[in-house]
Design a protein around this motif. Structure first.
Motif, mmCIF file in Angstrom:
data_model
loop_
_atom_site.group_PDB
_atom_site.id
_atom_site.type_symbol
_atom_site.label_atom_id
_atom_site.label_comp_id
_atom_site.label_asym_id
_atom_site.label_seq_id
_atom_site.Cartn_x
_atom_site.Cartn_y
_atom_site.Cartn_z
ATOM 1 N N LEU A 131 0.859 -1.238 0.039
ATOM 2 C CA LEU A 131 -0.084 -0.121 -0.025
ATOM 3 C C LEU A 131 0.742 1.265 -0.071
ATOM 4 N N ILE A 132 2.066 1.419 0.801
ATOM 5 C CA ILE A 132 2.815 2.557 0.787
ATOM 6 C C ILE A 132 3.485 2.533 -0.413
ATOM 7 N N PHE A 133 3.941 1.576 -0.948
ATOM 8 C CA PHE A 133 4.786 1.744 -2.404
ATOM 9 C C PHE A 133 3.609 2.053 -3.517
ATOM 10 N N VAL A 134 2.585 1.455 -3.358
ATOM 11 C CA VAL A 134 1.573 1.936 -4.575
ATOM 12 C C VAL A 134 1.295 3.527 -4.488
ATOM 13 N N PHE A 135 0.857 3.926 -3.425
ATOM 14 C CA PHE A 135 0.507 5.240 -2.967
ATOM 15 C C PHE A 135 1.695 6.170 -3.548
ATOM 16 N N SER A 136 2.984 5.703 -3.261
ATOM 17 C CA SER A 136 4.370 6.746 -3.470
ATOM 18 C C SER A 136 4.269 6.788 -5.115
ATOM 19 N N LEU A 137 3.853 5.821 -5.774
ATOM 20 C CA LEU A 137 3.957 5.952 -7.550
ATOM 21 C C LEU A 137 2.736 6.933 -7.813
ATOM 22 N N SER A 138 1.848 7.441 -6.877
ATOM 23 C CA SER A 138 0.912 8.455 -7.349
ATOM 24 C C SER A 138 1.640 9.901 -7.532
ATOM 25 N N GLN A 139 2.828 10.081 -7.067
ATOM 26 C CA GLN A 139 3.680 11.295 -6.972
ATOM 27 C C GLN A 139 4.518 11.474 -8.329
ATOM 28 N N GLN A 140 4.448 12.833 -8.557
ATOM 29 C CA GLN A 140 5.371 13.316 -9.793
ATOM 30 C C GLN A 140 6.885 13.131 -9.470
ATOM 31 N N ILE A 141 7.556 13.005 -10.378
ATOM 32 C CA ILE A 141 9.119 13.156 -9.900
ATOM 33 C C ILE A 141 9.370 14.193 -9.405
ATOM 34 N N GLY A 142 9.932 13.919 -8.404
ATOM 35 C CA GLY A 142 10.455 15.193 -7.300
ATOM 36 C C GLY A 142 9.291 15.672 -6.508
ATOM 37 N N GLU A 143 8.245 15.382 -6.615
ATOM 38 C CA GLU A 143 7.046 15.585 -5.767
ATOM 39 C C GLU A 143 7.126 15.120 -4.262
ATOM 40 N N VAL A 144 7.010 15.811 -3.390
ATOM 41 C CA VAL A 144 6.969 15.296 -2.090
ATOM 42 C C VAL A 144 5.594 15.580 -1.604
ATOM 43 N N MET A 145 5.078 14.308 -0.971
ATOM 44 C CA MET A 145 3.786 14.036 -0.450
ATOM 45 C C MET A 145 3.705 15.022 1.020
ATOM 46 N N SER A 146 2.299 15.485 1.395
ATOM 47 C CA SER A 146 2.151 16.260 2.343
ATOM 48 C C SER A 146 2.246 15.429 3.665
ATOM 49 N N PRO A 147 2.828 15.912 4.823
ATOM 50 C CA PRO A 147 2.868 15.171 5.826
ATOM 51 C C PRO A 147 1.554 14.386 6.229
ATOM 52 N N GLN A 148 0.534 15.338 6.235
ATOM 53 C CA GLN A 148 -0.748 14.672 6.650
ATOM 54 C C GLN A 148 -1.125 13.539 5.499
ATOM 55 N N GLY A 149 -0.831 13.478 4.338
ATOM 56 C CA GLY A 149 -0.917 12.481 3.493
ATOM 57 C C GLY A 149 -0.131 11.425 3.811
ATOM 58 N N ALA A 150 1.087 11.394 4.179
ATOM 59 C CA ALA A 150 1.958 10.326 4.420
ATOM 60 C C ALA A 150 1.327 9.722 5.677
ATOM 61 N N ALA A 151 0.844 10.587 6.821
ATOM 62 C CA ALA A 151 0.385 10.035 7.992
ATOM 63 C C ALA A 151 -1.064 8.935 7.426
ATOM 64 N N ALA A 152 -1.763 9.497 6.508
ATOM 65 C CA ALA A 152 -3.034 8.751 6.525
ATOM 66 C C ALA A 152 -2.661 7.568 5.889
ATOM 67 N N ILE A 153 -1.556 7.418 4.914
ATOM 68 C CA ILE A 153 -1.224 6.355 4.061
ATOM 69 C C ILE A 153 -0.549 5.256 5.150
ATOM 70 N N PHE A 154 0.174 5.675 6.335
ATOM 71 C CA PHE A 154 0.802 4.880 7.427
ATOM 72 C C PHE A 154 -0.427 4.260 8.217
#
Length: 225
Positions: A33-56
């Motif tokens: 799940l964590i890896f698949v959600f990481s693929l939704s980001q553009q190259i060089g894009e950083v996910m928001s802290p709240q989004g990362a916490a939600a995925i966790f």
């Protein structure tokens, strides 16, 4: 009751870790799940802290479903549930013992999910990591109480196999929201507005389902309905 619960927890942990299948599947699902959600980001894009916490926490919730299904299926496979019911200990010892085993297994999985979120989701751990640990403890405690209670409800009939996930996730929403809001501080370095209110929500969730587990578990685990 506590001594019996510790013995049940030790027995379940020994069986799960010896076989390895339940924990391995839970770990792989969470990491996927964590890896698949990481693929939704553009190259060089950083996910928001709240989004990362939600995925966790999403990974943790799905992991919990597999863990408690595995723990409660240990007795269903060989019909040993009635042995636990006939043991000269309170039935609540089963709920508490399996809850403690599930809590330890979930914490082990989260020790893998946190570095995975940092690496795959481009996060960094801030000086407010104690707030994140508090969120993990409070939310995991409620997850343990609710997961162990509903894990017993999902066993006994083939038609009930998906009941744990169907009932569990709507009930987990308040705790997950609190975990996401407080856990985001670990990555952002800023406490959210109303942090004390979110802590209160998580604590109230824990108290509600710890009490519900003690009262309702004997009726759920002994019933054949």
């Amino acid at each position: 009751m506590l001594n019996a619960a510790m013995r049940i927890a030790a027995k379940d942990l020994r069986l799960v870790l010896t076989r390895g299948t339940g924990l391995t599947q839970a770990l792989l699902l969470g990491l996927l799940l964590i890896f698949v959600f990481s693929l939704s980001q553009q190259i060089g894009e950083v996910m928001s802290p709240q989004g990362a916490a939600a995925i966790f926490w999403l990974a943790s919730a799905f992991c919990q479903v597999l863990i408690f299904n595995t723990l409660y299926s240990l007795e269903e496979v060989n019909g040993a549930r009635f042995g636990l019911l006939l043991a000269p200990v309170p039935v609540q010892s089963v709920w508490l013992g399996k809850g403690l085993a599930g809590l330890l297994l979930l914490l082990c999985a989260q020790l893998v999910f946190i570095p995975a979120a940092v690496v795959f989701l481009g996060q960094s751990v801030s000086a407010l990591w104690p707030a994140g640990l508090l969120a993990v403890f409070l939310v995991d405690l409620g997850i343990m109480a609710l997961g162990s209670l509903l894990g017993a409800l999902s066993q006994g009939q083939a038609a009930r196999e998906s009941m744990l996930s169907i009932i569990l996730f709507p009930l987990l929403i308040p705790a997950l929201l609190a975990g996401i809001r407080l856990g985001a501080a670990t990555f952002s370095g800023q406490l959210p507005e109303g942090a004390q209110s979110w802590i209160g929500i998580a604590a109230a969730f824990d108290a509600l389902f710890l009490g519900a587990g003690l009262v309702l578990f004997p009726f759920i685990y002994s019933g054949e309905g």
